[in-house]
Design an enzyme around this catalytic site. Structure first.
Site, PDB file in Angstrom:
ATOM      1  N   SER A  81       4.380  -1.774  -6.374  1.00 14.88           N
ATOM      2  CA  SER A  81       4.977  -2.911  -5.653  1.00 14.88           C
ATOM      3  C   SER A  81       5.909  -3.770  -6.497  1.00 14.88           C
ATOM      4  O   SER A  81       6.545  -4.685  -5.966  1.00 14.88           O
ATOM      5  CB  SER A  81       3.880  -3.791  -5.048  1.00 14.88           C
ATOM      6  OG  SER A  81       3.303  -3.157  -3.928  1.00 14.88           O
ATOM      7  N   LYS A  84       9.365  -4.171  -5.184  1.00  9.16           N
ATOM      8  CA  LYS A  84       9.712  -5.176  -4.175  1.00  9.16           C
ATOM      9  C   LYS A  84      10.632  -6.257  -4.743  1.00  9.16           C
ATOM     10  O   LYS A  84      11.348  -6.922  -3.996  1.00  9.16           O
ATOM     11  CB  LYS A  84       8.445  -5.816  -3.604  1.00  9.16           C
ATOM     12  CG  LYS A  84       7.621  -4.890  -2.702  1.00  9.16           C
ATOM     13  CD  LYS A  84       6.426  -5.639  -2.126  1.00  9.16           C
ATOM     14  CE  LYS A  84       5.696  -4.813  -1.076  1.00  9.16           C
ATOM     15  NZ  LYS A  84       4.733  -3.872  -1.652  1.00  9.16           N
ATOM     16  N   SER A 136       2.711  -9.183  -1.025  1.00 10.15           N
ATOM     17  CA  SER A 136       3.049  -7.775  -1.283  1.00 10.15           C
ATOM     18  C   SER A 136       2.979  -6.945  -0.008  1.00 10.15           C
ATOM     19  O   SER A 136       2.498  -5.808  -0.010  1.00 10.15           O
ATOM     20  CB  SER A 136       2.111  -7.189  -2.348  1.00 10.15           C
ATOM     21  OG  SER A 136       2.666  -6.037  -2.918  1.00 10.15           O
TER      22      SER A 136
END
Length: 369
Positions: A81, A84, A136
């Site tokens: 993640s 991101k 997230s």
């Protein structure tokens, strides 16, 4: 000076082109030669960085771009993640944060971590960015990608942004960071992406928000919290992004500010609880900043081709403007261009005279018939 441990051998890759010539690829890693090492590189004259179980990490000064220490900085790994951060950096300038959207069922049903999107609710783009960077949310990542024109377009945009930043180890295959074959990043690239993000006020606001109210169906709200534990534990912590998948292991990129200076730490492939290690790496960065010789540099983004392109002037020229244009052109000529111009003009006049004489003779010849 810096100490380099377990260096990797520089190599030159030759690529055979259609003409049969060989092209030598650049051998210096982005950010400096020392950053090509698989092992730890740290400056001489100061204490060594604290030990970390991370396979790869970078400690850098955000303001100067100086890399203070690194371990396998350009090692390519699954980013989870932390990718991101690139999603947010790419899409924040493209999407109106006040635009309201209703997410698709596909977005709402994304696997993994989620902020809890529902097809029965509408969300501002700003809400989706909070869900992306605080919780997230893989659902928020897909909703943002669809709002940007679709998954394929968003992947092209994200990879173009990575290239602009010179994050050449990064290949984005998903907007969420969910594992996918061919997807990769590096500790160096995560630090580059974080540094660029911190220059964007909206990006900085999203990553530093600890808690926020998030929309729910029927006009209701619920509270979401930032997954970055150091926002509550570490003095001056700004945030950025952490990630984890079973294949990628733990990854993190974060920045903190103290005394007007900001240090960024990025780690990849950590086996376990990394928060205390990151805090110690940040402490070390602040302690040696300005005292140690850097081992590399976070490079600046490439120039924007559109901004660099100069608008083309109109091709129509009025008679009054012609002398001025000629004067300006003449003033910029060198001796060689003046000589070439004289040859061209002189040759043109000579050809014209020959052609005129030939025409007169043909005319006279025809009159004799």
């Amino acid at each position: 000076m810096w100490t380099k441990i377990v260096p990797i051998t520089a190599f030159i890759a030759s690529v055979s082109l259609t003409s049969g010539t060989a092209y030598a690829a650049p051998t210096t890693p982005v950010g400096g030669e020392a950053l090509g090492s698989h092992g730890l590189v740290s400056p001489d004259g100061v204490k060594k960085p604290p030990k970390s179980k991370a396979t790869s990490y970078v400690i850098a000064d955000v303001g100067t771009g100086q890399v203070l220490a690194a371990k396998n900085a350009h090692g390519r790994y699954l980013p989870a993640s932390t990718l991101k951060a690139l999603t947010a950096l790419t899409l924040i300038p493209k999407l109106d944060r006040n635009r309201q959207i209703r997410p698709s069922r596909n977005a709402c049903n994304q696997e993994g971590s989620a902020v809890g999107l529902s097809v029965k609710a509408k969300y501002k783009v700003e809400d989706l960015f909070k869900g992306l960077m605080m919780s997230s949310g893989n659902d928020a990542a897909m909703a943002l990608a669809e709002t940007n024109g679709g998954l394929d377009k968003t992947m092209r945009d994200m990879n173009a942004e990575a290239k602009r930043l010179q994050a050449n180890d990064t290949v984005a295959k998903t907007p969420s960071g969910l594992d996918k074959p061919g997807q990769s990043s590096s500790a160096y690239d995560l630090a580059l992406i974080a540094r660029a993000g911190l220059a964007n006020p909206d990006f900085k606001r999203y990553i530093s928000t600890k808690t926020a109210n998030f929309p729910a169906p029927k006009g209701k709200h619920y509270q979401i919290s930032n997954h970055n534990k150091l926002l509550w534990r570490y003095q001056g912590m700004i945030g950025v992004k952490n990630g984890w998948t079973s294949k990628a292991k733990a990854s993190f990129v974060g920045a903190a500010t103290r005394g007007g200076h900001t240090i960024v730490v990025s780690i990849m492939r950590h086996e376990g609880f990394f928060w205390d290690e990151v805090a110690k790496l940040l402490d070390w960065g602040f302690s040696v900043r300005g005292k140690a010789t850097p081992v590399g540099k976070l490079v600046d983004p490439l120039p924007d081709p559109q901004a660099a392109a100069q608008p083309q002037a109109s091709t129509s020229v009025t008679p009054a403007a012609q002398p001025a244009l000629l004067d300006r052109a003449g003033s910029k000529q060198t001796d060689s261009t003046r000589t070439m111009g004289a040859l061209v003009i002189g040759g043109g006049l000579l050809f014209g005279l020959i052609w005129l004489a030939y025409g007169i003779r043909r005319k006279r010849g025809r009159s004799r018939l």
